[in-house]
Structures are given as C-alpha cells and as structure tokens.
Write a protein that holds these residues in place. Structure first.
Motif, PDB file in Angstrom:
ATOM      1  N   ALA A  95       0.923  -1.182  -0.009  1.00 61.22           N
ATOM      2  CA  ALA A  95       0.072   0.015  -0.060  1.00 61.22           C
ATOM      3  C   ALA A  95       0.961   0.962   0.136  1.00 61.22           C
ATOM      4  CB  ALA A  95      -0.948   0.065   1.117  1.00 61.22           C
ATOM      5  N   HIS A  96       0.346   2.431  -0.244  1.00 65.01           N
ATOM      6  CA  HIS A  96       0.961   3.582  -0.024  1.00 65.01           C
ATOM      7  C   HIS A  96      -0.083   4.744   0.561  1.00 65.01           C
ATOM      8  CE1 HIS A  96      -1.270   3.796  -3.890  1.00 65.01           C
ATOM      9  NE2 HIS A  96      -1.247   5.029  -3.521  1.00 65.01           N
ATOM     10  N   LEU A  97       0.675   5.961   1.020  1.00 60.30           N
ATOM     11  CA  LEU A  97      -0.003   6.819   1.569  1.00 60.30           C
ATOM     12  C   LEU A  97      -0.161   8.136   0.699  1.00 60.30           C
ATOM     13  CD1 LEU A  97       1.781   6.823   5.243  1.00 60.30           C
ATOM     14  CD2 LEU A  97      -0.507   6.331   4.669  1.00 60.30           C
ATOM     15  N   ALA A  98      -1.430   8.735   0.849  1.00 61.34           N
ATOM     16  CA  ALA A  98      -1.421   9.843  -0.013  1.00 61.34           C
ATOM     17  C   ALA A  98      -2.652  10.785   0.824  1.00 61.34           C
ATOM     18  CB  ALA A  98      -2.015   9.656  -1.329  1.00 61.34           C
ATOM     19  N   PRO A  99      -2.318  12.346   0.636  1.00 60.29           N
ATOM     20  CA  PRO A  99      -3.351  12.987   1.141  1.00 60.29           C
ATOM     21  C   PRO A  99      -4.591  12.927   0.338  1.00 60.29           C
ATOM     22  CG  PRO A  99      -1.626  14.169   0.066  1.00 60.29           C
ATOM     23  CD  PRO A  99      -1.439  13.041   0.103  1.00 60.29           C
ATOM     24  N   ILE A 100      -5.831  12.624   0.932  1.00 61.84           N
ATOM     25  CA  ILE A 100      -7.236  12.487   0.332  1.00 61.84           C
ATOM     26  C   ILE A 100      -8.316  13.330   0.785  1.00 61.84           C
ATOM     27  CG2 ILE A 100      -8.985  11.094  -0.590  1.00 61.84           C
ATOM     28  CD1 ILE A 100      -6.950   8.841  -1.006  1.00 61.84           C
ATOM     29  N   ARG A 101      -9.242  14.045   0.160  1.00 60.51           N
ATOM     30  CA  ARG A 101     -10.170  14.852   0.690  1.00 60.51           C
ATOM     31  C   ARG A 101     -11.222  13.719   0.981  1.00 60.51           C
ATOM     32  NH1 ARG A 101     -11.293  19.603   2.377  1.00 60.51           N
ATOM     33  NH2 ARG A 101     -13.439  20.435   2.355  1.00 60.51           N
ATOM     34  N   PHE A 102     -11.927  13.586   2.166  1.00 61.65           N
ATOM     35  CA  PHE A 102     -12.869  12.716   2.615  1.00 61.65           C
ATOM     36  C   PHE A 102     -13.472  13.371   3.679  1.00 61.65           C
ATOM     37  CE2 PHE A 102     -14.086   9.048   5.294  1.00 61.65           C
ATOM     38  CZ  PHE A 102     -14.846   8.511   4.259  1.00 61.65           C
ATOM     39  N   GLY A 104     -14.815  16.334   4.136  1.00 56.71           N
ATOM     40  CA  GLY A 104     -14.554  17.420   4.295  1.00 56.71           C
ATOM     41  C   GLY A 104     -13.331  17.870   4.895  1.00 56.71           C
ATOM     42  N   CYS A 105     -12.353  17.093   4.835  1.00 53.72           N
ATOM     43  CA  CYS A 105     -11.038  17.026   5.523  1.00 53.72           C
ATOM     44  C   CYS A 105     -10.105  16.504   4.348  1.00 53.72           C
ATOM     45  CB  CYS A 105     -11.131  16.571   6.904  1.00 53.72           C
ATOM     46  SG  CYS A 105      -9.420  16.604   7.574  1.00 53.72           S
ATOM     47  N   THR A 106      -8.926  17.004   3.863  1.00 55.10           N
ATOM     48  CA  THR A 106      -7.926  16.511   3.500  1.00 55.10           C
ATOM     49  C   THR A 106      -6.729  15.990   4.658  1.00 55.10           C
ATOM     50  OG1 THR A 106      -8.239  18.068   1.356  1.00 55.10           O
ATOM     51  CG2 THR A 106      -5.981  16.949   1.703  1.00 55.10           C
ATOM     52  N   SER A 107      -6.681  14.650   4.602  1.00 49.84           N
ATOM     53  CA  SER A 107      -6.083  13.829   5.558  1.00 49.84           C
ATOM     54  C   SER A 107      -5.507  12.615   5.011  1.00 49.84           C
ATOM     55  CB  SER A 107      -7.155  13.381   6.569  1.00 49.84           C
ATOM     56  OG  SER A 107      -6.112  12.892   7.682  1.00 49.84           O
ATOM     57  N   ALA A 108      -4.503  12.126   5.626  1.00 46.69           N
ATOM     58  CA  ALA A 108      -3.762  10.799   5.201  1.00 46.69           C
ATOM     59  C   ALA A 108      -4.613   9.882   4.880  1.00 46.69           C
ATOM     60  CB  ALA A 108      -2.758  10.453   6.239  1.00 46.69           C
ATOM     61  N   ALA A 109      -4.427   9.076   3.789  1.00 48.91           N
ATOM     62  CA  ALA A 109      -5.035   7.858   3.486  1.00 48.91           C
ATOM     63  C   ALA A 109      -4.088   6.884   3.343  1.00 48.91           C
ATOM     64  CB  ALA A 109      -6.151   8.169   2.454  1.00 48.91           C
ATOM     65  N   MET A 110      -4.464   5.633   3.333  1.00 50.82           N
ATOM     66  CA  MET A 110      -3.670   4.343   2.709  1.00 50.82           C
ATOM     67  C   MET A 110      -4.490   3.740   1.894  1.00 50.82           C
ATOM     68  SD  MET A 110      -2.152   1.249   4.963  1.00 50.82           S
ATOM     69  CE  MET A 110      -3.917   0.458   4.883  1.00 50.82           C
ATOM     70  N   ILE A 111      -3.833   3.846   0.701  1.00 50.88           N
ATOM     71  CA  ILE A 111      -4.237   2.916  -0.639  1.00 50.88           C
ATOM     72  C   ILE A 111      -3.909   1.917  -0.752  1.00 50.88           C
ATOM     73  CG2 ILE A 111      -5.003   3.278  -2.998  1.00 50.88           C
ATOM     74  CD1 ILE A 111      -4.136   6.578  -2.326  1.00 50.88           C
ATOM     75  N   TYR A 112      -4.793   0.673  -0.715  1.00 50.88           N
ATOM     76  CA  TYR A 112      -3.907  -0.698  -1.175  1.00 50.88           C
ATOM     77  C   TYR A 112      -3.658  -0.686  -2.552  1.00 50.88           C
ATOM     78  CZ  TYR A 112      -5.688  -2.213   3.601  1.00 50.88           C
ATOM     79  OH  TYR A 112      -5.727  -2.498   4.754  1.00 50.88           O
ATOM     80  N   ASP A 113      -2.524  -1.378  -2.673  1.00 44.33           N
ATOM     81  CA  ASP A 113      -1.997  -1.433  -4.240  1.00 44.33           C
ATOM     82  C   ASP A 113      -2.806  -2.515  -5.261  1.00 44.33           C
ATOM     83  OD1 ASP A 113      -0.119   0.474  -3.775  1.00 44.33           O
ATOM     84  OD2 ASP A 113       1.573  -1.150  -3.195  1.00 44.33           O
ATOM     85  N   ARG A 114      -3.303  -3.414  -4.559  1.00 41.41           N
ATOM     86  CA  ARG A 114      -4.069  -4.599  -5.261  1.00 41.41           C
ATOM     87  C   ARG A 114      -5.274  -5.128  -4.689  1.00 41.41           C
ATOM     88  NH1 ARG A 114       1.114  -5.333  -4.878  1.00 41.41           N
ATOM     89  NH2 ARG A 114       1.133  -6.601  -3.163  1.00 41.41           N
ATOM     90  N   GLN A 115      -5.952  -4.045  -3.900  1.00 40.69           N
ATOM     91  CA  GLN A 115      -7.336  -4.362  -3.570  1.00 40.69           C
ATOM     92  C   GLN A 115      -8.110  -2.925  -3.795  1.00 40.69           C
ATOM     93  OE1 GLN A 115      -8.948  -6.904  -2.588  1.00 40.69           O
ATOM     94  NE2 GLN A 115      -7.923  -8.131  -1.237  1.00 40.69           N
TER      95      GLN A 115
END
Length: 149
Positions: A95-102, A104-115
């Motif tokens: 997985a990797h981290l990215a700031p994502i708006r969710f 009402g707040c832009t915060s850290a999110a972890m995005i799974y690479d193959r799920q």
C-alpha cells in the motif's frame, strides 16, 4: 476529528478494531493482527500479524470473510490461517499513503495497491489515530491505531 498528515503516520502502529456490528468485527484480532507499518509514503505494510509477519491483502479472501464472518472466525479457519500464512506473506510493500479529501477534510489515507480498499485516518491525540476502511464490498470498518515506540 483533526486531519493528519501522511508524514505523521511514519512508524509502527498497534491496531484494534472498534466494534460497530460490521461483519469483520473481531476477525483481525482473532487471527493475530498486530497493526500497520508505514516506512514511507510509498512503502506501507497494511497488515502485520503476530509475530511480525507481513501479509499481502490481495491474497486474503475478503469477500468470503464478509459473506460468512462466523466461519472466518472459527477454530478451523484460525488453524488454516496459521498453516497458510507463509503463502500469504507480502514480498514488499502492499500500500501507499496519500492525502485525500474525505468527509470535508484533506487527511492521510492508505491506498491498497492490489485491493479496492482505502483506509482514511484522523488524529485522536498524539499517539492514537482513528481509521476507517472504505471498500465497495462492505460498509465502513472502523479501527484504532496506537503509535508504538
């Protein structure tokens, strides 16, 4: 809850589910889930199990666990999980981290690479973070992360 920057997550975190009636409630703990490790924004181990084994989420039967949660938490499933753990090991970050708006707040999110899963994070205090696992397969799953020293 306050947003959190991706850099603030770097390190190892002990995980625990928050009981909400979700089909996955208690499953990860039943299987020996320890938490997550964020080495950098591009190198994340989303599933660390005791005794420090990194597993690849793409190799786990998530749809089956959601459909039959009691079966997934049975003694037979736990024993099978222990036997299959070597085949489920991750061979690098998953997985990797990215700031994502969710919400009402832009915060850290972890995005799974193959799920098709994204974990959204909000800060509780200096050592705790609230996580919300979002997937189209199920309602949101909430969990808590506590920083390990």
């Amino acid at each position: 809850m306050p947003c959190i920057d991706t850099g603030d997550l770097i390190g190892s975190w002990r995980g625990a589910g928050l009981p909400t009636g979700h089909p996955l409630d208690g499953l990860l703990e039943c299987l020996g889930w320890r938490g997550k490790r964020f080495e950098s924004e591009d190198r994340v181990d989303p599933l660390i199990f005791e005794p420090g084994v990194r597993l690849d989420p793409a190799r786990l039967p998530m749809k089956t666990a959601l459909r039959w949660p009691r079966l997934a938490q049975s003694r037979l499933s736990r024993a099978g999980f222990v036997l299959l753990r070597p085949a489920l090991r991750a061979h690098g970050p998953a997985a990797h981290l990215a700031p994502i708006r969710f919400r009402g707040c832009t915060s850290a999110a972890m995005i799974y690479d193959r799920q098709p899963i994204t974990d959204h994070f909000r800060r509780i205090d200096a050592t705790r973070v609230l996580g919300l696992m979002q997937t189209r397969m199920a309602p949101p799953y909430f969990f808590l992360l506590r920083a390990e020293e």
